[in-house]
Motif scaffolding. Structure first.
Motif, short mmCIF file in Angstrom:
data_model
loop_
_atom_site.label_atom_id
_atom_site.label_comp_id
_atom_site.label_asym_id
_atom_site.label_seq_id
_atom_site.Cartn_x
_atom_site.Cartn_y
_atom_site.Cartn_z
N UNK A 1 -57.45 -66.29 -13.85
CA UNK A 1 -55.84 -66.07 -13.36
C UNK A 1 -55.16 -67.36 -14.02
N UNK A 2 -54.07 -66.93 -14.31
CA UNK A 2 -53.17 -68.17 -14.79
C UNK A 2 -51.82 -67.87 -14.21
N UNK A 3 -51.32 -69.35 -13.74
CA UNK A 3 -49.94 -69.08 -12.86
C UNK A 3 -49.00 -70.18 -13.11
N UNK A 4 -47.67 -69.77 -13.09
CA UNK A 4 -46.86 -70.97 -13.58
C UNK A 4 -45.58 -70.73 -12.63
N UNK A 5 -44.99 -72.14 -12.48
CA UNK A 5 -43.91 -72.06 -11.42
C UNK A 5 -42.40 -72.09 -12.32
N UNK A 6 -41.65 -71.04 -11.96
CA UNK A 6 -40.37 -70.77 -12.62
C UNK A 6 -39.18 -71.09 -11.76
N UNK A 7 -38.19 -71.25 -12.30
CA UNK A 7 -36.82 -71.40 -11.60
C UNK A 7 -36.01 -70.74 -12.25
N UNK A 8 -35.25 -69.76 -11.53
CA UNK A 8 -33.97 -68.85 -12.06
C UNK A 8 -32.94 -69.77 -12.35
N UNK A 9 -32.42 -69.77 -13.47
CA UNK A 9 -31.44 -70.64 -13.98
C UNK A 9 -30.17 -70.20 -14.45
N UNK A 10 -30.34 -68.94 -14.59
CA UNK A 10 -28.71 -68.11 -14.65
C UNK A 10 -28.19 -68.02 -13.49
N UNK A 11 -26.83 -68.24 -13.71
CA UNK A 11 -25.94 -68.46 -12.69
C UNK A 11 -25.89 -67.06 -11.46
N UNK A 12 -26.15 -66.15 -12.15
CA UNK A 12 -25.82 -64.84 -11.43
C UNK A 12 -27.16 -64.23 -10.89
N UNK A 13 -28.42 -65.08 -11.14
CA UNK A 13 -29.51 -64.86 -10.29
C UNK A 13 -30.20 -63.44 -11.02
N UNK A 14 -31.22 -63.08 -10.41
CA UNK A 14 -31.94 -61.84 -10.90
C UNK A 14 -31.27 -60.67 -10.25
N UNK A 15 -30.31 -59.75 -11.24
CA UNK A 15 -29.74 -58.87 -10.91
C UNK A 15 -30.21 -57.74 -11.87
N UNK A 16 -29.81 -56.57 -11.84
CA UNK A 16 -30.19 -55.39 -12.67
C UNK A 16 -30.66 -55.73 -13.96
N UNK A 17 -29.98 -56.19 -14.86
CA UNK A 17 -30.03 -56.69 -16.44
C UNK A 17 -31.36 -57.48 -16.43
N UNK A 18 -31.50 -58.69 -15.91
CA UNK A 18 -32.65 -59.49 -15.85
C UNK A 18 -34.11 -58.96 -15.42
N UNK A 19 -33.88 -57.96 -14.42
CA UNK A 19 -35.10 -57.62 -13.69
C UNK A 19 -35.68 -56.47 -14.83
N UNK A 20 -34.66 -55.76 -15.48
CA UNK A 20 -35.06 -54.97 -16.68
C UNK A 20 -35.99 -55.45 -17.60
N UNK A 21 -35.38 -56.69 -18.03
CA UNK A 21 -35.71 -57.63 -19.19
C UNK A 21 -37.28 -58.08 -18.82
N UNK A 22 -37.15 -58.60 -17.25
CA UNK A 22 -38.56 -58.97 -16.84
C UNK A 22 -39.62 -57.79 -16.96
N UNK A 23 -39.33 -56.78 -16.40
CA UNK A 23 -40.28 -55.66 -16.46
C UNK A 23 -40.66 -55.26 -17.64
N UNK A 24 -39.61 -55.02 -18.79
CA UNK A 24 -39.84 -54.58 -20.07
C UNK A 24 -40.93 -55.83 -20.70
N UNK A 25 -40.58 -57.00 -20.57
CA UNK A 25 -41.46 -58.21 -21.20
C UNK A 25 -42.85 -57.94 -20.51
N UNK A 26 -42.75 -57.77 -19.12
CA UNK A 26 -44.07 -57.82 -18.42
C UNK A 26 -45.06 -56.45 -19.04
N UNK A 27 -44.36 -55.39 -19.35
CA UNK A 27 -45.02 -54.15 -19.46
C UNK A 27 -45.66 -54.21 -21.27
#
Length: 88
Positions: A1-27
């Protein structure tokens, strides 16, 4: 297992668009990928799961991956967070 700590750096936080990008990338990876916020853990491949974290600006998260391409998956998601989802 690999793990890493991340920080949300965009001012708007994780809303629909970033969530979609995260899911698309993860998939793109075969590894099982999870994102943890405090005691909550969600499947990074699920847009709804990612949104339900309600991760705002400067929230610290941990991404964990388990599988054949786990290291690449974690690094790719880390880079996505570092780019502020190309919003700022």
């Amino acid at each position: 297992m690999t793990e890493k700590t991340l920080t949300v750096k965009n001012r708007a936080g994780i809303h629909a668009r970033p969530a979609a990008l995260i899911a698309q990338t993860a998939n793109k990876f075969s590894a099982e990928i999870q994102i943890q916020k405090d005691s909550m853990t969600v499947n990074a491949k699920s847009i709804m799961g990612v949104i339900t974290m309600a991760a705002s600006y400067n929230t610290v998260l941990v991404v964990k991956a388990d599988g054949i391409d786990e290291k690449q998956a974690v690094e790719t998601l880390y880079d996505l967070f570092e780019s502020k989802f190309e919003e700022d």
